[in-house]
Scaffold this active site. Structure first.
Site, PDB file in Angstrom:
ATOM      1  N   VAL A 139      -2.354  -9.018  12.815  1.00  0.00           N
ATOM      2  CA  VAL A 139      -2.043  -9.142  14.272  1.00  0.00           C
ATOM      3  C   VAL A 139      -3.238  -9.023  14.986  1.00  0.00           C
ATOM      4  CG1 VAL A 139      -0.821  -7.077  14.227  1.00  0.00           C
ATOM      5  CG2 VAL A 139      -0.884  -8.379  16.401  1.00  0.00           C
ATOM      6  N   TYR A 140      -4.527  -8.413  14.605  1.00  0.00           N
ATOM      7  CA  TYR A 140      -5.575  -8.336  15.169  1.00  0.00           C
ATOM      8  C   TYR A 140      -6.441  -9.581  14.940  1.00  0.00           C
ATOM      9  CZ  TYR A 140      -4.734  -3.531  17.130  1.00  0.00           C
ATOM     10  OH  TYR A 140      -4.421  -2.358  17.645  1.00  0.00           O
ATOM     11  N   ILE A 181       0.856  -1.305   0.225  1.00  0.00           N
ATOM     12  CA  ILE A 181       0.153   0.022  -0.086  1.00  0.00           C
ATOM     13  C   ILE A 181       0.927   1.206  -0.150  1.00  0.00           C
ATOM     14  CG2 ILE A 181      -0.323   0.216   2.470  1.00  0.00           C
ATOM     15  CD1 ILE A 181      -3.405   0.668   1.911  1.00  0.00           C
ATOM     16  N   ASN A 183      -3.255   1.538  15.807  1.00  0.00           N
ATOM     17  CA  ASN A 183      -3.629   1.020  17.158  1.00  0.00           C
ATOM     18  C   ASN A 183      -4.200   2.345  17.674  1.00  0.00           C
ATOM     19  OD1 ASN A 183      -1.467   2.394  18.654  1.00  0.00           O
ATOM     20  ND2 ASN A 183      -0.381   0.684  17.437  1.00  0.00           N
ATOM     21  N   VAL A 189       1.333  -3.074   8.319  1.00  0.00           N
ATOM     22  CA  VAL A 189       1.030  -1.975   7.493  1.00  0.00           C
ATOM     23  C   VAL A 189       1.377  -0.748   8.266  1.00  0.00           C
ATOM     24  CG1 VAL A 189      -1.277  -2.076   7.764  1.00  0.00           C
ATOM     25  CG2 VAL A 189      -0.404  -1.419   5.562  1.00  0.00           C
ATOM     26  N   ASP A 190       1.111  -0.522   9.585  1.00  0.00           N
ATOM     27  CA  ASP A 190       1.408   0.684   9.929  1.00  0.00           C
ATOM     28  C   ASP A 190       2.720   0.879  10.134  1.00  0.00           C
ATOM     29  OD1 ASP A 190       1.198   2.804  12.227  1.00  0.00           O
ATOM     30  OD2 ASP A 190       0.497   1.610  13.689  1.00  0.00           O
TER      31      ASP A 190
HETATM   32  N1  AR6 Z   1       0.647  -3.226   2.311  1.00  0.00           N
HETATM   33  C1  AR6 Z   1      -0.640  -3.817   2.486  1.00  0.00           C
HETATM   34  N2  AR6 Z   1      -1.087  -4.648   3.200  1.00  0.00           N
HETATM   35  C2  AR6 Z   1      -0.418  -5.026   4.204  1.00  0.00           C
HETATM   36  C3  AR6 Z   1       1.310  -4.325   4.306  1.00  0.00           C
HETATM   37  C4  AR6 Z   1       1.494  -3.454   3.076  1.00  0.00           C
HETATM   38  N3  AR6 Z   1       2.713  -2.924   3.162  1.00  0.00           N
HETATM   39  N4  AR6 Z   1       1.787  -4.841   5.279  1.00  0.00           N
HETATM   40  C5  AR6 Z   1       0.888  -5.720   6.054  1.00  0.00           C
HETATM   41  N5  AR6 Z   1      -0.156  -5.756   5.206  1.00  0.00           N
HETATM   42  P1  AR6 Z   1      -1.789  -5.599  10.239  1.00  0.00           P
HETATM   43  P2  AR6 Z   1      -4.096  -5.031  11.923  1.00  0.00           P
HETATM   44  C6  AR6 Z   1      -1.717  -6.402   5.543  1.00  0.00           C
HETATM   45  O1  AR6 Z   1      -1.267  -6.521  11.254  1.00  0.00           O
HETATM   46  O2  AR6 Z   1      -4.443  -6.727  12.013  1.00  0.00           O
HETATM   47  C7  AR6 Z   1       0.074  -2.946  14.115  1.00  0.00           C
HETATM   48  O3  AR6 Z   1       1.101  -3.222  14.846  1.00  0.00           O
HETATM   49  C8  AR6 Z   1      -1.565  -7.798   6.383  1.00  0.00           C
HETATM   50  O4  AR6 Z   1      -0.965  -9.044   5.429  1.00  0.00           O
HETATM   51  O5  AR6 Z   1      -0.915  -4.731   9.761  1.00  0.00           O
HETATM   52  O6  AR6 Z   1      -5.193  -4.215  11.908  1.00  0.00           O
HETATM   53  C9  AR6 Z   1      -0.641  -1.770  14.579  1.00  0.00           C
HETATM   54  O7  AR6 Z   1       0.038  -0.650  15.134  1.00  0.00           O
HETATM   55  C10 AR6 Z   1      -2.972  -7.857   6.636  1.00  0.00           C
HETATM   56  O8  AR6 Z   1      -3.810  -8.437   5.732  1.00  0.00           O
HETATM   57  O9  AR6 Z   1      -2.867  -4.994  10.661  1.00  0.00           O
HETATM   58  C11 AR6 Z   1      -1.609  -2.149  15.257  1.00  0.00           C
HETATM   59  O10 AR6 Z   1      -1.332  -2.553  16.666  1.00  0.00           O
HETATM   60  C12 AR6 Z   1      -3.431  -6.384   6.939  1.00  0.00           C
HETATM   61  O11 AR6 Z   1      -2.402  -5.739   6.363  1.00  0.00           O
HETATM   62  C13 AR6 Z   1      -2.013  -3.727  14.862  1.00  0.00           C
HETATM   63  O12 AR6 Z   1      -0.929  -4.093  13.937  1.00  0.00           O
HETATM   64  C14 AR6 Z   1      -3.338  -5.958   8.442  1.00  0.00           C
HETATM   65  O13 AR6 Z   1      -2.656  -6.586   9.146  1.00  0.00           O
HETATM   66  C15 AR6 Z   1      -3.241  -3.443  13.891  1.00  0.00           C
HETATM   67  O14 AR6 Z   1      -3.448  -5.003  13.356  1.00  0.00           O
END
Ligand code: AR6
Length: 170
Positions: free
Chosen positions: A121-122, A12, A25, A34-35
């Site tokens: 991770v959520y 993204i 978060n 992604v954050d």
């Molecule tokens: N581009 C697109 N999608 C992505 C990318 C990227 N660069 N990186 C990961 N994903 P997550 P959550 C996908 O864990 O579950 C953080 O620590 C990934 O494969 O990023 O909402 C925050 O600070 C998955 O499908 O977000 C919060 O504490 C999706 O993005 C916590 O994680 C979301 O995965 C939020 O957890």
């Protein structure tokens, strides 16, 4: 309406859109997934602007500039942590999409890209989360929003296929 919705396999942070959405978060001070990728790509100015926002409740969204990202803005939303499904998870996840889309239209943005909020991770069950994402975005467009394009940025092939299957049902 359907033509304004697109699923794409992409990191993204590479997308040149008016806003990318961050799966943040409640602190809005960065994290993994992604954050972390968004903060690394945007640079330290993003964290500085986030510090002034005083966090964000689950299900809501806040907007910042995009700094070094190709995207002009970042809309930070906080998805629910999956606790089995009886803790308003579905309602809160739907609210993330609607709050982000409302902010985008208030700022007259035309193009927006979402990651799969709460699907990392959520721990939200992927198929249920994808259904909610597609339904809320489709409903928002059907209600007459001026948005031109909503992209679902999928990190991997499995996620892309889930979104494509759901979009095909519209
Ligand atoms: N581009 C697109 N999608 C992505 C990318 C990227 N660069 N990186 C990961 N994903 P997550 P959550 C996908 O864990 O579950 C953080 O620590 C990934 O494969 O990023 O909402 C925050 O600070 C998955 O499908 O977000 C919060 O504490 C999706 O993005 C916590 O994680 C979301 O995965 C939020 O957890």
């Amino acid at each position: 309406m359907r033509s304004k919705l697109e699923a794409r396999q992409a990191n993204i942070v590479t997308l040149k859109v008016d806003a990318i959405v961050n799966a943040a978060n409640t602190t809005l001070l960065g994290g993994g997934g992604v954050d972390g990728a968004i903060h690394r790509a945007a640079g330290p100015e993003l964290l500085a602007e986030c510090r002034a926002l005083n966090g964000c409740p689950t299900g809501q969204a806040k907007i910042t500039r995009g700094y070094r990202l190709p995207a002009k803005h970042v809309i930070h939303t906080v998805g629910p942590v999956w606790h089995g499904g009886k803790h308003r998870e579905a309602e809160l996840l739907a609210s993330c999409y609607v709050s982000s889309l409302r902010l985008a239209t208030e700022h007259r943005l035309k193009t927006i890209a979402f990651p799969a909020i709460s699907c990392g991770v959520y721990g939200y069950p992927l198929e249920d989360a994808v259904k909610i994402a597609v339904r809320e975005c489709a409903n928002f467009l059907a209600a007459g929003a001026a948005l031109e394009k909503i992209i679902f940025a999928c990190f991997d092939r499995q996620m892309l296929e889930l979104y494509r299957a759901e979009l095909d049902r519209l």
